[in-house]
Enzyme design. Structure first.
Site, PDB file in Angstrom:
ATOM      1  N   SER A 162       0.844  -1.201   0.000  1.00 24.31           N
ATOM      2  CA  SER A 162       0.000   0.000   0.000  1.00 24.31           C
ATOM      3  C   SER A 162       0.872   1.241   0.000  1.00 24.31           C
ATOM      4  CB  SER A 162      -0.926   0.007   1.223  1.00 24.31           C
ATOM      5  OG  SER A 162      -0.166  -0.014   2.433  1.00 24.31           O
ATOM      6  N   ASP A 199       7.231  -9.814   7.964  1.00 25.76           N
ATOM      7  CA  ASP A 199       7.238  -8.924   9.125  1.00 25.76           C
ATOM      8  C   ASP A 199       8.672  -8.396   9.231  1.00 25.76           C
ATOM      9  OD1 ASP A 199       7.390  -7.699  11.588  1.00 25.76           O
ATOM     10  OD2 ASP A 199       6.653  -9.415  12.740  1.00 25.76           O
ATOM     11  N   TYR A 220       8.696   8.775  16.101  1.00 27.46           N
ATOM     12  CA  TYR A 220       8.752   8.793  14.643  1.00 27.46           C
ATOM     13  C   TYR A 220       9.925   9.657  14.174  1.00 27.46           C
ATOM     14  CZ  TYR A 220       7.238   9.023   9.786  1.00 27.46           C
ATOM     15  OH  TYR A 220       7.180   8.912   8.414  1.00 27.46           O
ATOM     16  N   LYS A 261      13.191   8.296  11.980  1.00 28.63           N
ATOM     17  CA  LYS A 261      13.539   8.789  10.657  1.00 28.63           C
ATOM     18  C   LYS A 261      14.876   9.539  10.664  1.00 28.63           C
ATOM     19  CE  LYS A 261      10.208   6.999   8.345  1.00 28.63           C
ATOM     20  NZ  LYS A 261      10.481   5.964   7.312  1.00 28.63           N
ATOM     21  N   THR A 299      -1.500  10.026   2.525  1.00 29.22           N
ATOM     22  CA  THR A 299      -1.682   8.582   2.650  1.00 29.22           C
ATOM     23  C   THR A 299      -2.222   8.269   4.039  1.00 29.22           C
ATOM     24  OG1 THR A 299       0.547   8.184   3.526  1.00 29.22           O
ATOM     25  CG2 THR A 299       0.295   8.160   1.124  1.00 29.22           C
TER      26      THR A 299
END
Length: 368
Positions: A41, A91, A208, A212, A243
């Site tokens: 996706s 996974d 997050y 990153k 998204t």
């Protein structure tokens, strides 16, 4: 240790800064085998569709069996090629699961090797790092670090496996920025997926952001030796893209400011995958804007009909950071050389004696 006037950048072999006005051809991916984690996706599905449509064999690794299998079936039907796409449950936080993905990719590959690996899998789970919960509890509960597990550990697993399988790609050669992309069908290429969160802090999302930032740090270290190891390493750094990974609250806060498009992320990644001359480059993907550079070199937003303007959603990040490191590099090396000279042979002998002691007697091995 000696100082070098040319600095560290003399040893870093990277392709020239990107010129997005120079065209490339999607057809350059034809006959390559490409592994995409998180390919069921979002960006991943966009990568898979575009590259398979242009003749590549794409192996989709994802935890979502329903979406991944459906995507692979649809692509095989659309392209009329049985080997256009293949789904493997994966996974990325599980080492053996990733090993199985790569083994299956080699089996599915028409030429028995892997040309490109795209470490795309990533999540943004509930970020509770600074929210410990019930302060009246007897003791705090362990936080959920799924974001770090997927975005850091998963990417490190993918990178490690890429460095194992890419050099084994039959018919491939070590990367070379002077290669002719339409003549080089075999490749050794790793693409990392960072984020605008790799470059700037994201409020209320420390996990997050940390994950990153880690991916960017990985890229900047790997690319410095890509010419030695023969593997092309590049990174895509999307801004907030429309998204499912962008939570509703973030979309609310961003309302009116513009968001990036999936097709622009796919465009950036396709340039990096298709063009074998590109080594060590990063592309930031943001909302599409019309700009013009002024006399000072700054870019300004302008109307689309402005003479000399350009419409773009792609920007290069860290184009010349090794050059910028030089000043710091020279100062530090100069200081370290001064320390070495001041200590002289006595200092050298002392350090060697300590080293022998560590190896023979096992003392002095404490770590902070």
């Amino acid at each position: 240790m000696t100082s070098n006037s040319t600095g560290l950048s003399a040893y870093i072999k990277q392709s020239p800064p990107l010129d997005f006005s120079i065209p490339y051809d999607d057809a350059w991916v034809k006959d390559r085998t490409i592994v995409v984690t998180g390919g069921a996706s979002g960006f991943g599905a966009g990568f898979v569709r575009r590259w398979a449509a242009n003749g590549a064999t794409v192996i989709i690794g994802d935890v979502n069996v329903e979406k991944g299998d459906a995507l692979a079936r649809a692509i095989r039907k659309e392209t009329g090629r049985d080997r256009a796409a293949h789904f493997v449950h994966c996974d990325v936080t599980n080492w053996q699961s990733q090993v199985n993905l790569f083994k299956e990719a080699v089996k599915w590959s028409p030429h028995g090797g892997i040309d490109t690996v795209v470490a795309n899998a990533g999540i943004q789970a509930n970020d509770r790092l600074q929210q410990p919960g019930d302060l009246g509890a007897a003791e705090p509960q362990p936080p959920n670090f799924a974001t770090m597990d997927v975005n850091v550990t998963g990417v490190l697993y993918t990178t490690h496996l890429a460095y194992y399988w890419l050099p084994k790609n039959p018919g491939s050669k070590p990367c070379n920025m002077n290669s002719v992309p339409d003549k080089q069908t075999r490749d050794r290429n790793l693409v990392l997926l960072g984020s605008i969160a790799s470059l700037a802090p994201i409020a209320a999302a420390p996990l997050y952001g940390a994950s990153k930032h880690a991916v960017l740090g990985l890229f900047r270290s790997l690319r410095s030796t890509s010419h030695m190891e023969g593997i092309r390493v590049n990174i895509v750094l999307p801004y907030f893209i429309d998204t499912a990974i962008v939570p509703p609250m973030a979309k609310l806060l961003l309302a009116g400011g513009g968001m990036g498009k999936v097709e622009d992320v796919v465009e950036a990644a396709t340039r990096l995958v298709a063009d074998t001359r590109i080594l060590g480059r990063g592309i930031v993907v943001g909302p599409k804007v019309t700009i013009k550079q002024d006399e000072s070199g700054e870019f300004k937003l302008v109307n689309k009909d402005t003479e000399g303007s350009t419409e773009t959603a792609l920007w290069e990040a860290y184009a010349d950071d090794w050059e910028e490191v030089d000043a710091f590099d020279r100062r530090v090396v100069k200081l370290l050389n001064a320390v070495e000279q001041a200590r002289g042979w006595v200092g050298w002998a002392t350090d060697i004696a300590k080293l022998v002691g560590y190896q023979v007697f096992g003392y002095g091995g404490e770590r902070s």
